[in-house]
Each structure stands twice: as structure tokens, then as C-alpha cells.
Scaffold this motif. Sequence first.
Motif, PDB file in Angstrom:
ATOM      1  N   PHE A   3      11.583 -69.845  -9.090  1.00  0.00           N
ATOM      2  CA  PHE A   3      11.946 -70.390 -10.396  1.00  0.00           C
ATOM      3  C   PHE A   3      11.474 -71.832 -10.390  1.00  0.00           C
ATOM      4  O   PHE A   3      11.988 -72.650  -9.630  1.00  0.00           O
ATOM      5  CB  PHE A   3      13.460 -70.319 -10.631  1.00  0.00           C
ATOM      6  N   GLY A   4      10.485 -72.147 -11.206  1.00  0.00           N
ATOM      7  CA  GLY A   4       9.905 -73.473 -11.077  1.00  0.00           C
ATOM      8  C   GLY A   4       9.751 -74.223 -12.379  1.00  0.00           C
ATOM      9  O   GLY A   4       9.562 -73.668 -13.437  1.00  0.00           O
ATOM     10  N   SER A   5       9.835 -75.538 -12.311  1.00  0.00           N
ATOM     11  CA  SER A   5       9.487 -76.451 -13.388  1.00  0.00           C
ATOM     12  C   SER A   5       9.243 -77.788 -12.725  1.00  0.00           C
ATOM     13  O   SER A   5       9.301 -77.918 -11.508  1.00  0.00           O
ATOM     14  CB  SER A   5      10.627 -76.544 -14.419  1.00  0.00           C
ATOM     15  N   VAL A   6       8.940 -78.790 -13.533  1.00  0.00           N
ATOM     16  CA  VAL A   6       8.714 -80.118 -12.960  1.00  0.00           C
ATOM     17  C   VAL A   6       9.948 -80.577 -12.196  1.00  0.00           C
ATOM     18  O   VAL A   6       9.869 -81.142 -11.112  1.00  0.00           O
ATOM     19  CB  VAL A   6       8.361 -81.126 -14.073  1.00  0.00           C
ATOM     20  N   GLU A   7      11.145 -80.302 -12.766  1.00  0.00           N
ATOM     21  CA  GLU A   7      12.375 -80.795 -12.154  1.00  0.00           C
ATOM     22  C   GLU A   7      12.938 -79.832 -11.121  1.00  0.00           C
ATOM     23  O   GLU A   7      13.778 -80.197 -10.322  1.00  0.00           O
ATOM     24  CB  GLU A   7      13.448 -81.016 -13.240  1.00  0.00           C
ATOM     25  N   GLN A   8      12.460 -78.569 -11.106  1.00  0.00           N
ATOM     26  CA  GLN A   8      13.184 -77.541 -10.380  1.00  0.00           C
ATOM     27  C   GLN A   8      12.211 -76.585  -9.718  1.00  0.00           C
ATOM     28  O   GLN A   8      11.268 -76.124 -10.319  1.00  0.00           O
ATOM     29  CB  GLN A   8      14.071 -76.788 -11.387  1.00  0.00           C
ATOM     30  N   ASP A   9      12.441 -76.297  -8.447  1.00  0.00           N
ATOM     31  CA  ASP A   9      11.599 -75.364  -7.715  1.00  0.00           C
ATOM     32  C   ASP A   9      12.493 -74.638  -6.723  1.00  0.00           C
ATOM     33  O   ASP A   9      12.670 -75.073  -5.597  1.00  0.00           O
ATOM     34  CB  ASP A   9      10.477 -76.116  -7.005  1.00  0.00           C
ATOM     35  N   ILE A  10      13.074 -73.536  -7.142  1.00  0.00           N
ATOM     36  CA  ILE A  10      14.101 -72.851  -6.362  1.00  0.00           C
ATOM     37  C   ILE A  10      13.588 -71.477  -5.956  1.00  0.00           C
ATOM     38  O   ILE A  10      13.154 -70.694  -6.798  1.00  0.00           O
ATOM     39  CB  ILE A  10      15.403 -72.702  -7.174  1.00  0.00           C
ATOM     40  N   HIS A  11      13.651 -71.176  -4.676  1.00  0.00           N
ATOM     41  CA  HIS A  11      13.263 -69.860  -4.182  1.00  0.00           C
ATOM     42  C   HIS A  11      14.512 -69.021  -3.967  1.00  0.00           C
ATOM     43  O   HIS A  11      15.485 -69.481  -3.372  1.00  0.00           O
ATOM     44  CB  HIS A  11      12.499 -69.975  -2.860  1.00  0.00           C
ATOM     45  N   ILE A  12      14.506 -67.773  -4.473  1.00  0.00           N
ATOM     46  CA  ILE A  12      15.617 -66.867  -4.211  1.00  0.00           C
ATOM     47  C   ILE A  12      15.092 -65.640  -3.484  1.00  0.00           C
ATOM     48  O   ILE A  12      13.939 -65.225  -3.663  1.00  0.00           O
ATOM     49  CB  ILE A  12      16.375 -66.467  -5.497  1.00  0.00           C
ATOM     50  N   GLY A 182      27.781 -80.099  -3.681  1.00  0.00           N
ATOM     51  CA  GLY A 182      26.504 -80.387  -4.335  1.00  0.00           C
ATOM     52  C   GLY A 182      25.342 -80.556  -3.382  1.00  0.00           C
ATOM     53  O   GLY A 182      24.181 -80.327  -3.760  1.00  0.00           O
ATOM     54  N   GLY A 183      25.593 -80.932  -2.132  1.00  0.00           N
ATOM     55  CA  GLY A 183      24.513 -81.089  -1.171  1.00  0.00           C
ATOM     56  C   GLY A 183      23.784 -79.801  -0.862  1.00  0.00           C
ATOM     57  O   GLY A 183      22.648 -79.827  -0.365  1.00  0.00           O
ATOM     58  N   ALA A 184      24.415 -78.654  -1.146  1.00  0.00           N
ATOM     59  CA  ALA A 184      23.786 -77.352  -0.885  1.00  0.00           C
ATOM     60  C   ALA A 184      23.100 -76.774  -2.120  1.00  0.00           C
ATOM     61  O   ALA A 184      22.493 -75.701  -2.040  1.00  0.00           O
ATOM     62  CB  ALA A 184      24.832 -76.363  -0.376  1.00  0.00           C
ATOM     63  N   PHE A 185      23.181 -77.471  -3.267  1.00  0.00           N
ATOM     64  CA  PHE A 185      22.543 -76.977  -4.494  1.00  0.00           C
ATOM     65  C   PHE A 185      21.028 -76.870  -4.290  1.00  0.00           C
ATOM     66  O   PHE A 185      20.394 -77.794  -3.771  1.00  0.00           O
ATOM     67  CB  PHE A 185      22.821 -77.910  -5.669  1.00  0.00           C
ATOM     68  N   GLY A 186      20.467 -75.749  -4.744  1.00  0.00           N
ATOM     69  CA  GLY A 186      19.029 -75.538  -4.623  1.00  0.00           C
ATOM     70  C   GLY A 186      18.594 -75.111  -3.247  1.00  0.00           C
ATOM     71  O   GLY A 186      17.432 -74.768  -3.041  1.00  0.00           O
ATOM     72  N   VAL A 188      21.087 -73.356  -0.060  1.00  0.00           N
ATOM     73  CA  VAL A 188      21.832 -72.117   0.112  1.00  0.00           C
ATOM     74  C   VAL A 188      22.469 -71.690  -1.208  1.00  0.00           C
ATOM     75  O   VAL A 188      22.476 -70.510  -1.562  1.00  0.00           O
ATOM     76  CB  VAL A 188      22.920 -72.280   1.196  1.00  0.00           C
ATOM     77  N   VAL A 189      23.002 -72.639  -1.949  1.00  0.00           N
ATOM     78  CA  VAL A 189      23.630 -72.343  -3.241  1.00  0.00           C
ATOM     79  C   VAL A 189      22.545 -72.313  -4.313  1.00  0.00           C
ATOM     80  O   VAL A 189      21.918 -73.333  -4.606  1.00  0.00           O
ATOM     81  CB  VAL A 189      24.708 -73.384  -3.590  1.00  0.00           C
ATOM     82  N   LYS A 190      22.342 -71.131  -4.896  1.00  0.00           N
ATOM     83  CA  LYS A 190      21.187 -70.924  -5.767  1.00  0.00           C
ATOM     84  C   LYS A 190      21.474 -71.088  -7.251  1.00  0.00           C
ATOM     85  O   LYS A 190      20.576 -71.445  -8.014  1.00  0.00           O
ATOM     86  CB  LYS A 190      20.611 -69.515  -5.539  1.00  0.00           C
ATOM     87  N   GLY A 191      22.690 -70.772  -7.671  1.00  0.00           N
ATOM     88  CA  GLY A 191      22.904 -70.807  -9.114  1.00  0.00           C
ATOM     89  C   GLY A 191      24.341 -70.595  -9.508  1.00  0.00           C
ATOM     90  O   GLY A 191      25.244 -70.494  -8.669  1.00  0.00           O
ATOM     91  N   VAL A 192      24.535 -70.536 -10.825  1.00  0.00           N
ATOM     92  CA  VAL A 192      25.858 -70.371 -11.436  1.00  0.00           C
ATOM     93  C   VAL A 192      25.833 -69.121 -12.302  1.00  0.00           C
ATOM     94  O   VAL A 192      24.929 -68.928 -13.125  1.00  0.00           O
ATOM     95  CB  VAL A 192      26.232 -71.592 -12.296  1.00  0.00           C
ATOM     96  N   PHE A 193      26.855 -68.289 -12.122  1.00  0.00           N
ATOM     97  CA  PHE A 193      27.000 -67.044 -12.880  1.00  0.00           C
ATOM     98  C   PHE A 193      28.135 -67.214 -13.878  1.00  0.00           C
ATOM     99  O   PHE A 193      29.258 -67.568 -13.503  1.00  0.00           O
ATOM    100  CB  PHE A 193      27.313 -65.906 -11.903  1.00  0.00           C
ATOM    101  N   ASN A 264      20.817 -80.088 -11.952  1.00  0.00           N
ATOM    102  CA  ASN A 264      21.419 -79.993 -10.623  1.00  0.00           C
ATOM    103  C   ASN A 264      20.746 -78.937  -9.742  1.00  0.00           C
ATOM    104  O   ASN A 264      21.338 -78.486  -8.764  1.00  0.00           O
ATOM    105  CB  ASN A 264      22.917 -79.694 -10.757  1.00  0.00           C
ATOM    106  N   ARG A 265      19.507 -78.575 -10.088  1.00  0.00           N
ATOM    107  CA  ARG A 265      18.707 -77.656  -9.272  1.00  0.00           C
ATOM    108  C   ARG A 265      19.421 -76.325  -9.037  1.00  0.00           C
ATOM    109  O   ARG A 265      19.477 -75.810  -7.916  1.00  0.00           O
ATOM    110  CB  ARG A 265      18.333 -78.295  -7.935  1.00  0.00           C
ATOM    111  N   LEU A 266      19.965 -75.770 -10.099  1.00  0.00           N
ATOM    112  CA  LEU A 266      20.625 -74.478 -10.021  1.00  0.00           C
ATOM    113  C   LEU A 266      20.069 -73.546 -11.094  1.00  0.00           C
ATOM    114  O   LEU A 266      19.627 -73.990 -12.154  1.00  0.00           O
ATOM    115  CB  LEU A 266      22.137 -74.623 -10.207  1.00  0.00           C
TER     116      LEU A 266
END
Length: 751
Positions: A3-12, A182-186, A188-193, A264-266
Amino acid sequence: MQFGSVEQDIHINGGALSFWSWNDQLEKDELRRQLEDFSRGRFSGVLVHSRGGLRIPYMGKEWFDCYRFVINEARRLGLEVWIYDEDGWPSGFAGGRVPAMGEKHWLKQLHFSQTDTGIPENRVAAWKRTADGYRPVPKETAESGDLICWYTADKNYVDLLSRETVRCFIECTHERYRQEIGGAFGDVVKGVFTDEPQIAPYPWSTVLEDAWLSRYHTPLTDRLYLLVLEEAGFEQFRRSFRELVSDLLYESFTKQISEWCRQNRLIFTGHFSEEDGLAMQLHGNGGTMRHYPAMQMPGIDHLGNRYPSPILLKQPSSVAHQLGKSDVLSETYGCAGWEITFDRLCRIWGRESVLGITKPCFHLSAYSITGRRKRDYPAFYSYQEPWWDQFPAVTRWIDGLDSLMREGERLSDVLVISPLGAVAAAYDTKRAEKISCEYRCLVENLLDAQVDVELGDEKIIAEHGRIEDGDFWIGQASYRLVIVPEAGALTEKTLSLLCEYAQQGGRIWYCGDRPPEAPDGEVVQNRRDMLEKCLSYIGYQRPIALYVDEYGTLLHGVLLHTRRLDGGYRCHIWAGSGWDRKQITARLYAPGDENMLCRVDIASQERSVIPCQRDGDFLTAAVELPSDSSIVLEWQHSGGTVHTACQKTFLKEYAVTDCTIGLEADNALTLDYASVSVNGAPFSEKQPVLHMLCGLYREREALPPEQPMSVRLRYDFDCDGGWDMSGVSVVFEDDGAGNHLPVRPGDRPGE
């Protein structure tokens, strides 16, 4: 998946998630043991969910202590962690913290009556009927016979149309998580449901009047009666009202939380309430598709051991394709029942996958099933099940199918425009239900004609629609046939695009009367046989077509999901029930000289060649396709090479090679009906124990707090023939803390 953008690049990770319910006193050793158990080929991550039975304060010190422990263990095990944003559901009340801030934040609903008897003071408006229709009168002086509108406020839920209320929810929930983990955001912690945020069927809010005045420049209360009376202009008023409510919910809730997650990279995921049909959606969320653009991973709730409307699944998968979203999540198998089988799990997921869903979240894995917890919408996908050791065979098959159907680009070139606006205009009438049902029927008929359609929401079309080179585009997806169901008036933007599309030679079908000012097109009947004839008449070319025989009788009862790969195609065929043939004829588009067709084993992803013949630009082959099955085919085009196996999420084999059946425990009879006596009253009729507790709570609430309440239960059962009492025992479950339920001296089994 990225999941990528300029602000966010998260691998799940690929693979299924566990809807992991924390529902008891939590112990770190047990949390570790269950996480390690999940990691053994069962799940790729956990969605931590507070649920009934939890014995520590929700989001208290111990809660976050356990959360940090789980994050560290998940990191060690290579698992993901996802945040569930509420204490139970529906999302928005922060475990009661937001309603406690005052009535302005409570959920509000409108009511209408023609008598002022017993109507509370929180009146909204009143009208008197005259020869010229209804005219406003002062709400304070309304008389019996006038139409009076008022609202009720529910202190247990919140007003999600208010940006201020949702901001309070974010401060109480999301910001707390940011402060604590918050240190684990993006990482181990990937997102909010989010789970079933919702509005009232006739919603009211402190912000509605000002929002209406700002948009339409007239007082909302002047004509609010048109929500319930079919007077002149009611359709346009209802449509405008519902569109405003939908926009407010989107702006205040969905967009505001999405923006917080992005910062918050989620990843923002979850699902809304009442998603299946258009009439239901307007009751619960104002229109589901309108929220998906703001969700990095749109989601649904697939409840029960059933096949729901394809609308439920096609809505998010269409938006994901149109707007380039990598995945669509499903909270799946909730309420499927203890009797669910592995085969049935795969059948249900096969249908979800073929309609575009890519990431399952199994509902639910229970930390504990002590006491009433075991009755909480089973089945459970956790260690309490007798088949748990064999369960990785299911996730391995599901993960294999998902990895195959993420590669390449989905081929879907037929667009059906959602008639949500027409349903809103006819809200709460039989016509609204008819339009919604006809829409579902149209999509089902097209899918059964082996046409993989996608759906277009007019709000999304207004923002992302365009016409290029004779194709109708929404974002990244292009369509060469646009179908307009019974829809009434379309928006100006949709009409403008349809006119431009028609001018460039685009083909438009109307299933029902052509909307006013819409361009010319063909009117077709919403019947499968007629749709098939019309498709044949225009020479519609499917990338793959399945026939009952070599004479071209189209096979029904199958769903197709075809993807274009580099050098070829891949198709998942989901076969329904009801035919005896195991062999069908497949005709596949494959320009070039190659004659390579393979069947892909979904679990192992090994390929086996199927003999085929060339017929111009097509390959034909006899394919084994039993009913109630899923198969995946691959074929080449234009000099390509058949793809090698995709990366597998789990590799360990879990085949059962030898087994015996034996009685491991004494035979047991579950006593789940009982009679109840409260404070010495006569015993009631027998009733399910499951239904008893709510009534006991009501009786407790009716008593003074200081007055004790005595409850006696009597269990009995019938037995035919003689009854041998030797060796019979009664087993009671304790409360999880070692405290056994009291049994009256002298009670005997069987009484």
C-alpha cells in the motif's frame, strides 16, 4: 502486498487474519501460546478485538500492557497486528466514553405523528394540512391533527454525522493507541479496522439544518414532512436528504479517520452496516460504495453459512479495481455454526474470491469459551476445535487461491451503474425495494451469463469518470458496455459522461425506461436469456467461455474471474451445484500459435497440461469441472510463457494419511433448555438457556439496587424406554475462576 503513496509505504503479508477476541482475564503466557499456535500455518496476523467477557478494563493499563506484549511476540513470529477500534460494536462510541460527554453526541432519530399526546419537548418541526398542502406552523403550539416531527436520542450510541463527535471518538481511541503503541505503526501494527459504523433509518443531527441551508439555501424543516408523505416533490427531497446524510457521514467519519490513518502510516479497513442491498444501505450507512475510496483496504462482512447477494462483494472489488487498491478484506464465516465443514469453508471463500475479495479475516478466534462465551456466534477458529490441527489445510488452500488471483489485471469491461439515487428518491416505499431487487437480479443474470461485471457509484463516477478513445473510464478501469438499470433520474455528471460516451460510439443498454435526457441506447429485458441473446447479437467476446457441449450451449451456475498476465491469462472458475456433468467445453481467447493450457492445483500451485486444439484465435479443450468445485486454468497468448508457481504463504503439508474413530469420552447429553424461577415465583415454561439471560437482566434492573435476587433453574429431559441410573453423572462448568455453580442437596440426575 504493498500500500503506497508519498506519505505511506506499508507492506502486508499474504494470508488470512484471525479476528482474535479478547474475552476473559488475559494472561501473557496464554497470549504467547495462542500467537505461537496461530503462526503454525494458520494465520498471517491477528485483529485484536475486545469482546463480551473481557475481565480487564478496555484500553486500560493492563490492556495496553498485553497489547505491547503481543506486538513484541508477533514481531518475533512474523505476524501482523491490526487494531480493532471499539469495545464490541458498532464503532464510534469508544467503549462509552463519547456518549458520556453529553447528549449532543448521542445518536438521534426522527419520528412523525399527527397527535401531540405524549410527544416530548425535543420537537423539530410541525405542519398543518391546508387546501394547498402542508404549511409550517410553530412547533411549540402544534395541535392534535397537525403533523409533528420530533427526535429521540439514544444514549448508548453516537451521532456520526457530527465531525465534532467523530473527533472525540478519534481522541478517545485512535490517539490513545498512537500514544501507547505508535512506535509500531506501519511496522508490526498494520492498520485500523472499523466495524459497522451506522446511522438511524431517519437520522437527525445537530449539524443537519445548517448543512442543508448551506447546500440548498432553504430551511430544511419547511419540507421535512416529505420524508414520510408522498406529496408533490417528495422524490427529489428524499434524494437530496439522503445524499446530504451520506456526504456528512463520509466527511465526518470515513474521511476523517482515513486521513488520521494516512498521517500515522496505517491502513484503514473494516466494513459498514447493512451492506447487501441498496435499500438496506440507505437505512444503515447512506450508501456503502461512497465510503470505499477513502479506505486503503475496503472491506465487507460475510455472515453465515450462505451465499449472499453478489452486490455485497462486487461493490468493494469494483472500487478497488477502479481506484487501484491492492486488496479487499472480508470479515468472514461469522455465525456459520458449529457444523461448518472444511469443504464448505473453501466453497464460501471460492465464491468470495471469484467476486473479487482477496484477504480473509476469520470470525472469530476466541481467547476463551468459558461459560456463555461459547455461544458467541460460532464457529470458532481456535484451539478449542477438535479439528484445529488439520485447519492449516484450509488456510493453505485459501492462501494459494488468493496469491494466484492477485497477479496481473482483472478483465472486466461491462459496467452497471448503481441506481442508489433512485432508491433514495423512493426511500421506504415498495418502489425502492423493487429497484434494489431488480438491480441485484440484473447483476446475477449477467454473472450467470459468464459476464464479469463491475459496479459504478455516481459519486465515484463524478470524481473519477471520463471518456477516452470510446471507452467509459472510472479511475484505472475502462468499460466498453455500460448498463443503466431502472434508475429514474441520473446525476448531471453521469448524464454528461453518457452523452459523450454515446457520441464516441460507446454502447449503452437500459434495463427499464430510459432516464430523462439520457442519450439513445438499446432497451433490454432484465432476463438472463434475453441478456445472452443481446450479448451474442453485439458479438460480445469473453476471454473464456464455458459450454455444456460442443454446440455452444452456455453453461450456467458458474462464476468466472479472469486476469491478464504477462504472456497469458489465468481464470478462476467457481462451479455451483445442480449438474451431473463432470466435463465441459472451454473456449479460450489465445491469439498466436501456442497450444498450451494448464490446470493449476490451488493448494500446491503445481501445473498439469490439458490437451487442447486451436481454432483461429481460440483454444478449445475438454475440462473436468464437477459441481461444487473451484478450478484455476492458465493459458498463453502471443508467445508468452506459462507462469511458474506463485510464492506460497505456508508450505507444511497437513494431509491426514491414517485415522481411526473411537470414543474418547463418556457419552453426553447437553441440557440447553431449562425452567427458571426468580425470587420464589413459579417456574416458567421450558426455554433455551441462551435466551434466558436477557430476561433475567431486565428483572434485575426492575428491582431496587439493595434488594437481592434469587434465581433457580430446573433442567429436565425425556427418555424413551427404561432408564439405567448406574454410572450417570451431572457435569457443571465452573465460572472460569474455579467457582462451581451451586447444586441443591438431594438433586438427582434426570429430575
